[in-house]
Design a protein around this motif. Structure first.
Motif, mmCIF file in Angstrom:
data_model
loop_
_atom_site.group_PDB
_atom_site.id
_atom_site.type_symbol
_atom_site.label_atom_id
_atom_site.label_comp_id
_atom_site.label_asym_id
_atom_site.label_seq_id
_atom_site.Cartn_x
_atom_site.Cartn_y
_atom_site.Cartn_z
ATOM 1 N N GLY A 86 38.316 -14.138 -22.319
ATOM 2 C CA GLY A 86 39.034 -12.877 -22.171
ATOM 3 C C GLY A 86 38.112 -11.706 -21.913
ATOM 4 N N VAL A 87 37.003 -11.635 -22.661
ATOM 5 C CA VAL A 87 36.047 -10.539 -22.462
ATOM 6 C C VAL A 87 35.464 -10.585 -21.055
ATOM 7 C CG1 VAL A 87 33.782 -9.668 -23.159
ATOM 8 C CG2 VAL A 87 35.484 -10.224 -24.896
ATOM 9 N N LEU A 88 35.108 -11.778 -20.590
ATOM 10 C CA LEU A 88 34.545 -11.901 -19.237
ATOM 11 C C LEU A 88 35.557 -11.483 -18.176
ATOM 12 C CD1 LEU A 88 32.570 -15.258 -19.560
ATOM 13 C CD2 LEU A 88 31.610 -12.966 -19.297
ATOM 14 N N LEU A 89 36.800 -11.923 -18.325
ATOM 15 C CA LEU A 89 37.829 -11.538 -17.356
ATOM 16 C C LEU A 89 38.052 -10.023 -17.366
ATOM 17 C CD1 LEU A 89 40.487 -14.359 -17.876
ATOM 18 C CD2 LEU A 89 38.959 -14.061 -15.926
ATOM 19 N N GLY A 90 38.114 -9.439 -18.560
ATOM 20 C CA GLY A 90 38.292 -7.999 -18.649
ATOM 21 C C GLY A 90 37.132 -7.237 -18.043
ATOM 22 N N THR A 91 35.919 -7.743 -18.230
ATOM 23 C CA THR A 91 34.732 -7.098 -17.655
ATOM 24 C C THR A 91 34.795 -7.122 -16.132
ATOM 25 O OG1 THR A 91 33.416 -7.771 -19.569
ATOM 26 C CG2 THR A 91 32.218 -7.113 -17.601
ATOM 27 N N VAL A 92 35.234 -8.227 -15.571
ATOM 28 C CA VAL A 92 35.364 -8.329 -14.117
ATOM 29 C C VAL A 92 36.399 -7.333 -13.609
ATOM 30 C CG1 VAL A 92 36.092 -9.830 -12.224
ATOM 31 C CG2 VAL A 92 34.599 -10.720 -14.020
ATOM 32 N N VAL A 93 37.548 -7.265 -14.288
ATOM 33 C CA VAL A 93 38.615 -6.363 -13.854
ATOM 34 C C VAL A 93 38.182 -4.907 -13.993
ATOM 35 C CG1 VAL A 93 40.974 -5.602 -14.355
ATOM 36 C CG2 VAL A 93 40.420 -8.033 -14.356
ATOM 37 N N LEU A 94 37.407 -4.584 -15.019
ATOM 38 C CA LEU A 94 36.947 -3.205 -15.222
ATOM 39 C C LEU A 94 36.239 -2.668 -13.985
ATOM 40 C CD1 LEU A 94 36.416 -0.729 -17.045
ATOM 41 C CD2 LEU A 94 34.364 -1.916 -17.894
ATOM 42 N N GLY A 95 35.439 -3.492 -13.353
ATOM 43 C CA GLY A 95 34.722 -3.043 -12.166
ATOM 44 C C GLY A 95 35.439 -3.329 -10.869
ATOM 45 N N GLY A 96 36.580 -4.025 -10.937
ATOM 46 C CA GLY A 96 37.237 -4.456 -9.715
ATOM 47 C C GLY A 96 38.507 -3.733 -9.358
ATOM 48 N N VAL A 97 39.022 -2.884 -10.243
ATOM 49 C CA VAL A 97 40.254 -2.154 -9.950
ATOM 50 C C VAL A 97 39.968 -0.664 -9.934
ATOM 51 C CG1 VAL A 97 41.666 -3.961 -11.007
ATOM 52 C CG2 VAL A 97 40.994 -1.978 -12.357
ATOM 53 N N SER A 98 40.862 0.087 -9.346
ATOM 54 C CA SER A 98 40.672 1.533 -9.230
ATOM 55 C C SER A 98 40.881 2.208 -10.580
ATOM 56 C CB SER A 98 41.672 2.112 -8.229
ATOM 57 O OG SER A 98 42.995 2.019 -8.735
ATOM 58 N N PRO A 99 40.289 3.389 -10.785
ATOM 59 C CA PRO A 99 40.526 4.138 -12.025
ATOM 60 C C PRO A 99 42.004 4.427 -12.264
ATOM 61 C CG PRO A 99 38.634 5.049 -10.873
ATOM 62 C CD PRO A 99 39.257 4.037 -9.957
ATOM 63 N N GLU A 100 42.780 4.633 -11.210
ATOM 64 C CA GLU A 100 44.198 4.936 -11.378
ATOM 65 C C GLU A 100 44.947 3.749 -11.974
ATOM 66 O OE1 GLU A 100 42.481 5.669 -8.475
ATOM 67 O OE2 GLU A 100 42.255 7.712 -9.289
ATOM 68 N N ILE A 101 44.640 2.547 -11.498
ATOM 69 C CA ILE A 101 45.269 1.348 -12.072
ATOM 70 C C ILE A 101 44.862 1.194 -13.534
ATOM 71 C CG2 ILE A 101 45.385 -1.163 -11.962
ATOM 72 C CD1 ILE A 101 46.932 0.228 -9.768
ATOM 73 N N GLY A 102 43.593 1.454 -13.826
ATOM 74 C CA GLY A 102 43.146 1.387 -15.221
ATOM 75 C C GLY A 102 43.883 2.370 -16.094
ATOM 76 N N ARG A 103 44.079 3.598 -15.613
ATOM 77 C CA ARG A 103 44.777 4.609 -16.408
ATOM 78 C C ARG A 103 46.240 4.222 -16.634
ATOM 79 N NH1 ARG A 103 41.518 8.332 -12.831
ATOM 80 N NH2 ARG A 103 39.891 9.184 -14.212
ATOM 81 N N LEU A 104 46.888 3.716 -15.585
ATOM 82 C CA LEU A 104 48.286 3.307 -15.739
ATOM 83 C C LEU A 104 48.423 2.142 -16.717
ATOM 84 C CD1 LEU A 104 49.626 3.520 -12.065
ATOM 85 C CD2 LEU A 104 50.342 4.914 -14.020
ATOM 86 N N THR A 105 47.519 1.173 -16.619
ATOM 87 C CA THR A 105 47.567 0.036 -17.541
ATOM 88 C C THR A 105 47.302 0.486 -18.971
ATOM 89 O OG1 THR A 105 46.752 -1.395 -15.767
ATOM 90 C CG2 THR A 105 46.659 -2.257 -18.014
ATOM 91 N N LEU A 106 46.353 1.381 -19.140
ATOM 92 C CA LEU A 106 46.068 1.915 -20.470
ATOM 93 C C LEU A 106 47.290 2.613 -21.040
ATOM 94 C CD1 LEU A 106 44.059 2.526 -22.728
ATOM 95 C CD2 LEU A 106 43.271 4.499 -21.404
ATOM 96 N N ALA A 107 47.995 3.372 -20.203
ATOM 97 C CA ALA A 107 49.217 4.047 -20.659
ATOM 98 C C ALA A 107 50.269 3.042 -21.105
ATOM 99 C CB ALA A 107 49.767 4.932 -19.545
ATOM 100 N N VAL A 108 50.425 1.952 -20.344
ATOM 101 C CA VAL A 108 51.402 0.922 -20.706
ATOM 102 C C VAL A 108 51.042 0.290 -22.049
ATOM 103 C CG1 VAL A 108 52.297 -1.355 -20.066
ATOM 104 C CG2 VAL A 108 52.095 0.444 -18.336
#
Length: 255
Positions: A86-108
């Motif tokens: 899980g940590v490895l997958l999350g680390t990959v996604v952290l650098g692979g998606v836009s900040p806007e997607i990260g903010r929306l997911t964090l809000a959810v």
């Protein structure tokens, strides 16, 4: 550059962590992500969270029980391997998606956690329930590791899991703090391998950690002397909702 809203979110997160042992990363990540990309914010929040976790775990050391930890990832059956994945997958996604997607997911994630708390508040309950199979703890480890690696919010999954296990309050706090420290050790290794440590991240840590520590001390004082837990919980859920909605607005405005 920190604005008033971001600094206030970090301070409130410190207060919440000192009071209840939880929600610092939810507040701090959401507040700082309003002004900086998650790729910079998330590693800094991890370091700040660990700075606060160590003294709080020392305070709750008598609640660190071997029998209870056997139900807590990464010590629950089959959970260590899935936590690493899980940590490895999350680390990959952290650098692979836009900040806007990260903010929306964090809000959810934040709004889902608020909904869970409203529907099923954390209250004093009997000791931890008997084990109901290895799958639930392992699943919580995978989801928690992924959310932590990506958004520093894996504690949400672990909090839901430990609530379902009916951990008593002191054991709950000790268990989730141990989870934070072990998971963050894995995240340090993962973030180093993927090159996420930057001068901006370390500078953010230096600027923000005094604010977080001040809030943490305030939360400890409130817990020991002043505020009933139900009132504090209501304020925390209201403010988390506000930051979650602000993240949605920030992401949509950028688009």
């Amino acid at each position: 550059m920190l604005d008033v809203g971001s600094a206030l979110g970090v301070f409130i997160g410190g207060v919440s962590f000192g009071f209840a042992g939880f929600a610092f990363a939810l507040f701090a990540t959401s507040a700082l992500a309003l002004v900086s990309p998650p790729q910079i914010v998330v590693p800094a929040v991890m370091l700040i969270s660990d700075t606060l976790t160590l003294p709080l775990l020392w305070e709750h050391r008598r609640h660190v029980r071997r029998d209870a930890l056997r139900e807590v990832p990464p010590f629950a059956p089959w959970s260590l391997g899935l936590l690493i994945v899980g940590v490895l997958l999350g680390t990959v996604v952290l650098g692979g998606v836009s900040p806007e997607i990260g903010r929306l997911t964090l809000a959810v994630v934040i709004l889902a956690f608020v909904g869970f708390q409203v529907a099923r508040p954390l209250v004093a309950v009997p000791p931890a329930a008997p084990a109901r199979g290895a799958g639930t703890g392992a699943g919580a480890a995978l989801v928690g590791g992924f959310l932590d690696g990506w958004l520093s919010t894996g504690g949400v999954a672990i909090a839901v899991y430990l609530t379902w296990k009916r951990f008593a309050p002191g054991v709950f706090v000790a268990g989730i703090l141990v989870y934070f420290l072990v998971t963050d050790l894995l995240r340090v290794i993962s973030y180093t391998a993927f090159g996420y440590w930057s001068a901006e991240t370390l500078a953010l840590y230096v600027r923000v950690v005094p604010i977080a520590l001040a809030g943490f001390i305030g939360g400890v004082v409130l817990r020991r002397f002043l505020v009933p837990s139900w009132a504090f919980r209501a304020v925390v859920l209201f403010l988390l909702t506000a930051y979650g909605l602000a993240l949605i607005g920030r992401a949509l405005l950028v688009r």
